[in-house]
Motif scaffolding. Structure first.
Motif, mmCIF file in Angstrom:
data_model
loop_
_atom_site.group_PDB
_atom_site.id
_atom_site.type_symbol
_atom_site.label_atom_id
_atom_site.label_comp_id
_atom_site.label_asym_id
_atom_site.label_seq_id
_atom_site.Cartn_x
_atom_site.Cartn_y
_atom_site.Cartn_z
ATOM 1 N N ASP A 31 38.075 17.699 42.526
ATOM 2 C CA ASP A 31 39.494 17.463 42.240
ATOM 3 C C ASP A 31 39.999 18.480 41.220
ATOM 4 O OD1 ASP A 31 39.752 15.237 43.929
ATOM 5 O OD2 ASP A 31 39.040 13.869 42.370
ATOM 6 N N TYR A 32 39.176 18.736 40.212
ATOM 7 C CA TYR A 32 39.594 19.713 39.197
ATOM 8 C C TYR A 32 39.573 21.129 39.772
ATOM 9 C CZ TYR A 32 40.533 21.594 34.604
ATOM 10 O OH TYR A 32 41.154 22.222 33.547
ATOM 11 N N ASN A 33 38.556 21.449 40.568
ATOM 12 C CA ASN A 33 38.528 22.754 41.226
ATOM 13 C C ASN A 33 39.779 22.973 42.066
ATOM 14 O OD1 ASN A 33 35.981 23.574 40.257
ATOM 15 N ND2 ASN A 33 34.909 22.532 41.911
ATOM 16 N N ASN A 34 40.191 21.940 42.766
ATOM 17 C CA ASN A 34 41.394 22.048 43.601
ATOM 18 C C ASN A 34 42.634 22.329 42.752
ATOM 19 O OD1 ASN A 34 39.872 21.519 45.884
ATOM 20 N ND2 ASN A 34 40.361 19.341 45.925
ATOM 21 N N ALA A 35 42.686 21.710 41.583
ATOM 22 C CA ALA A 35 43.829 21.922 40.695
ATOM 23 C C ALA A 35 43.846 23.359 40.171
ATOM 24 C CB ALA A 35 43.786 20.933 39.534
ATOM 25 N N VAL A 36 42.666 23.879 39.825
ATOM 26 C CA VAL A 36 42.584 25.266 39.358
ATOM 27 C C VAL A 36 42.898 26.228 40.506
ATOM 28 C CG1 VAL A 36 41.076 27.041 38.378
ATOM 29 C CG2 VAL A 36 40.956 24.689 37.525
ATOM 30 N N ASP A 37 42.406 25.910 41.701
ATOM 31 C CA ASP A 37 42.728 26.726 42.878
ATOM 32 C C ASP A 37 44.232 26.781 43.114
ATOM 33 O OD1 ASP A 37 40.087 27.333 43.387
ATOM 34 O OD2 ASP A 37 39.859 25.855 45.007
ATOM 35 N N LYS A 38 44.897 25.659 42.881
ATOM 36 C CA LYS A 38 46.349 25.618 43.054
ATOM 37 C C LYS A 38 47.033 26.540 42.048
ATOM 38 C CE LYS A 38 48.411 23.576 45.521
ATOM 39 N NZ LYS A 38 49.045 23.957 46.819
ATOM 40 N N VAL A 39 46.518 26.567 40.819
ATOM 41 C CA VAL A 39 47.058 27.473 39.805
ATOM 42 C C VAL A 39 46.889 28.918 40.265
ATOM 43 C CG1 VAL A 39 46.794 28.310 37.437
ATOM 44 C CG2 VAL A 39 46.687 25.858 37.909
ATOM 45 N N ILE A 286 34.641 32.632 40.180
ATOM 46 C CA ILE A 286 33.183 32.616 39.984
ATOM 47 C C ILE A 286 32.762 31.351 39.242
ATOM 48 C CG2 ILE A 286 31.295 33.753 38.736
ATOM 49 C CD1 ILE A 286 32.595 36.443 39.493
ATOM 50 N N VAL A 287 33.568 30.905 38.289
ATOM 51 C CA VAL A 287 33.259 29.652 37.588
ATOM 52 C C VAL A 287 33.145 28.504 38.582
ATOM 53 C CG1 VAL A 287 34.078 27.943 35.915
ATOM 54 C CG2 VAL A 287 34.333 30.380 35.417
ATOM 55 N N LYS A 288 34.067 28.441 39.511
ATOM 56 C CA LYS A 288 34.011 27.385 40.531
ATOM 57 C C LYS A 288 32.711 27.474 41.332
ATOM 58 C CE LYS A 288 36.249 25.933 44.850
ATOM 59 N NZ LYS A 288 37.388 26.165 45.769
ATOM 60 N N ILE A 289 32.352 28.673 41.747
ATOM 61 C CA ILE A 289 31.145 28.871 42.549
ATOM 62 C C ILE A 289 29.904 28.397 41.800
ATOM 63 C CG2 ILE A 289 29.630 30.651 43.524
ATOM 64 C CD1 ILE A 289 32.282 32.271 44.041
ATOM 65 N N VAL A 290 29.773 28.809 40.537
ATOM 66 C CA VAL A 290 28.528 28.520 39.811
ATOM 67 C C VAL A 290 28.463 27.071 39.332
ATOM 68 C CG1 VAL A 290 28.242 30.924 39.163
ATOM 69 C CG2 VAL A 290 29.397 29.391 37.584
ATOM 70 N N THR A 291 29.603 26.463 38.991
ATOM 71 C CA THR A 291 29.550 25.051 38.591
ATOM 72 C C THR A 291 29.196 24.163 39.773
ATOM 73 O OG1 THR A 291 31.974 24.909 38.830
ATOM 74 C CG2 THR A 291 31.099 25.251 36.608
ATOM 75 N N LYS A 292 29.682 24.537 40.952
ATOM 76 C CA LYS A 292 29.312 23.774 42.152
ATOM 77 C C LYS A 292 27.830 23.952 42.459
ATOM 78 C CE LYS A 292 32.094 23.757 45.762
ATOM 79 N NZ LYS A 292 32.537 22.353 45.919
ATOM 80 N N ALA A 304 33.143 24.849 31.339
ATOM 81 C CA ALA A 304 32.889 26.216 31.816
ATOM 82 C C ALA A 304 34.197 26.957 32.084
ATOM 83 C CB ALA A 304 32.022 26.182 33.073
ATOM 84 N N TYR A 305 35.140 26.287 32.714
ATOM 85 C CA TYR A 305 36.449 26.905 32.949
ATOM 86 C C TYR A 305 37.127 27.265 31.622
ATOM 87 C CZ TYR A 305 37.115 25.935 38.004
ATOM 88 O OH TYR A 305 37.050 25.929 39.377
ATOM 89 N N ASP A 382 29.134 35.420 45.687
ATOM 90 C CA ASP A 382 30.550 35.476 45.331
ATOM 91 C C ASP A 382 31.413 35.614 46.592
ATOM 92 O OD1 ASP A 382 33.032 35.889 44.258
ATOM 93 O OD2 ASP A 382 32.458 37.564 42.964
ATOM 94 N N ASP A 383 32.057 34.523 46.959
ATOM 95 C CA ASP A 383 32.937 34.533 48.137
ATOM 96 C C ASP A 383 34.420 34.532 47.739
ATOM 97 O OD1 ASP A 383 33.290 31.979 47.173
ATOM 98 O OD2 ASP A 383 32.682 30.952 49.012
#
Length: 449
Positions: A31-39, A286-292, A304-305, A382-383
């Motif tokens: 949910d938080y990743n999605n919010a950051v992705d939206k930003v 990259i933060v999203k990738i590595v935290t997941k 981490a973000y 890294d995608d």
């Protein structure tokens, strides 16, 4: 008799609705990743410059972190650590606050206040509100009240960072009589972006000039001078890449780390922009990738973000301070003037002075923070750039990724070697300073890592 039964039935329905069991609200790392992705999506859509984008990421993540840290004994508030940040307000006594929900609400509220296309974040927020209202209106109301209260606290602090004042400061003046000074570059010949960014209040570093790099090589167009050698390296590397073709490794590296939020394209009388992610946005991805990959919980994900975005923010201030101090001309300008008027870099030259390399600085800073959190040998795929038709690249560590990001500026034809090497050094020193001076976990939590 029928009227009496109908009345009793209505009473029963009302009683049932009043006694409906409320489900505790949950917020997942996704949910938080999605919010950051939206930003990130809105930053790309609204075409914010890299420094301004770092401001949006940092304040919105800090707002969420400050709420979560209050409810987690392993983490420490940023109040008293970040310049001028005071302690956040506490929730009302007895309020049924869900700290995770409040944190996400604060993140969205701060992000919404810092972008142009507010409707894009409002739509996401309202969708969450509808879902939460259905599950637990009591918890939502208390959490919303508290999340917005902390958001107001962050907004008040944010207003003192000199950003608004820099919006009214004069444009950067170009000096065409000095051959070493930066000049606008093709195809759009834009004015220098954010010439007053060094005046923005820093978070952790003492001042914009704290990590001032050594000066670039002395300007000289004489063959054999260090500056001329570095200019010719840019020219020669580009020409070699032309011979190797678009599938070469160097070409792939240059395009992968392009991260230019506004690439102007001219076709006849038509001009349009290709919008892309910023350098900071790439590292946020990259933060999203590595935290997941690390299966981080919500608290660690936000941590981490937040720490990464703080390093990015201070990194851009440090870099922009040097850019407009040394005010060095770009390779493209000199090559076109003195060597080959038909030469063009792989990447479009961004509209600000050359030294030091922004991507090198912020990549070095972000890599140091992520290395502290996840170690020196954290492998990740890294995608981040797949949305732009680019393949996944794999890295054995954050520092190796930062080295490639820095080197991409040479392959891209937009930086001299000194800006890359000294920029990476500048960013690493800044990142290490953030790691050493910003305490976000308790001693017990640090020891258990």
């Amino acid at each position: 008799m029928f009227k009496k039964l109908s009345f009793l039935f209505i009473i029963a329905l009302v009683f049932a609705s009043c006694t409906k069991e409320e489900t505790p609200l949950t917020v997942s790392p996704d949910d938080y990743n999605n919010a950051v992705d939206k930003v990130t999506e809105v930053i790309i859509h609204d075409i914010f410059s890299p420094p301004v984008a770092s401001r949006i990421y940092s304040y919105s993540n800090i707002a969420a972190y400050e709420i979560l840290a209050q409810n987690n004994p392993d983490y420490v508030t940023l109040a008293g650590q970040l310049t001028d940040l005071k302690e956040a307000p506490k929730p009302d006594a007895g309020a049924a606050v869900n700290y995770n929900v409040a944190a996400l609400i604060a993140q969205m509220e701060i992000a919404k206040s810092l972008i142009f296309s507010e409707d894009r974040i409002t739509e996401m927020r309202d969708s969450l509100y509808m879902k939460w209202e259905e599950l637990n209106p009591t918890e939502l109301a208390a959490s919303k009240d508290y999340g917005l209260k902390v958001a107001d606290h962050i907004k008040s602090w944010m207003d003192g960072d000199m950003y608004k004042q820099t919006r009214t400061m004069p444009k950067f003046s170009v000096n065409p009589d000095n051959p070493s000074r930066w000049q606008p570059t093709p195809p759009a010949y834009m004015d220098g972006i954010e010439p007053h960014w060094m005046k923005i209040r820093t978070f952790v570093i003492d001042s914009a000039s704290q990590f001032k790099p050594i000066p670039p090589p002395e300007f000289s167009m004489e063959e054999g001078s260090e500056f001329y050698k570095q200019l010719m390296e840019v020219y020669d590397v580009r020409n070699e890449m032309t011979e190797e073709g678009d599938t070469s490794e160097k070409m792939g590296i240059a395009k992968f780390w392009d991260c230019n939020p506004y690439v102007s394209t001219h076709k006849g009388h038509l001009m349009f922009a290709t919008k892309k992610i910023t350098p900071g946005g790439h590292w946020i991805g990259i933060v999203k990738i590595v935290t997941k990959k690390a299966n981080a919980d919500l608290m660690e994900t936000v941590y981490a973000y937040t720490k990464t975005s703080i390093a990015l923010f201070d990194g851009f201030i440090s870099c922009w301070d040097e850019k407009y101090r040394s005010n060095l001309i770009r390779p493209e300008t000199l090559i076109n003037q003195y060597i080959d008027d038909g030469w063009a870099p792989v990447l479009q030259t961004p509209p600000f002075p050359e030294y030091s390399s922004g991507h090198s600085v912020v990549s070095g800073a972000a890599a140091e923070v992520l290395t502290e959190i996840y170690g020196d040998n954290f492998q990740f795929d890294d995608d981040t750039e797949t949305d732009y038709g680019l393949p996944v690249r794999s890295f054995d560590s954050f520092r190796k990724a930062s080295e490639e990001a820095a080197l991409s500026r040479l392959y891209g034809g937009i930086h001299y070697r000194a800006a890359i090497d000294e920029g990476l050094k500048q960013g690493r020193q800044l990142g290490q300073f953030v790691v050493q001076n910003l305490k976000m976990k308790t001693n017990t939590a640090q020891a258990s890592n």
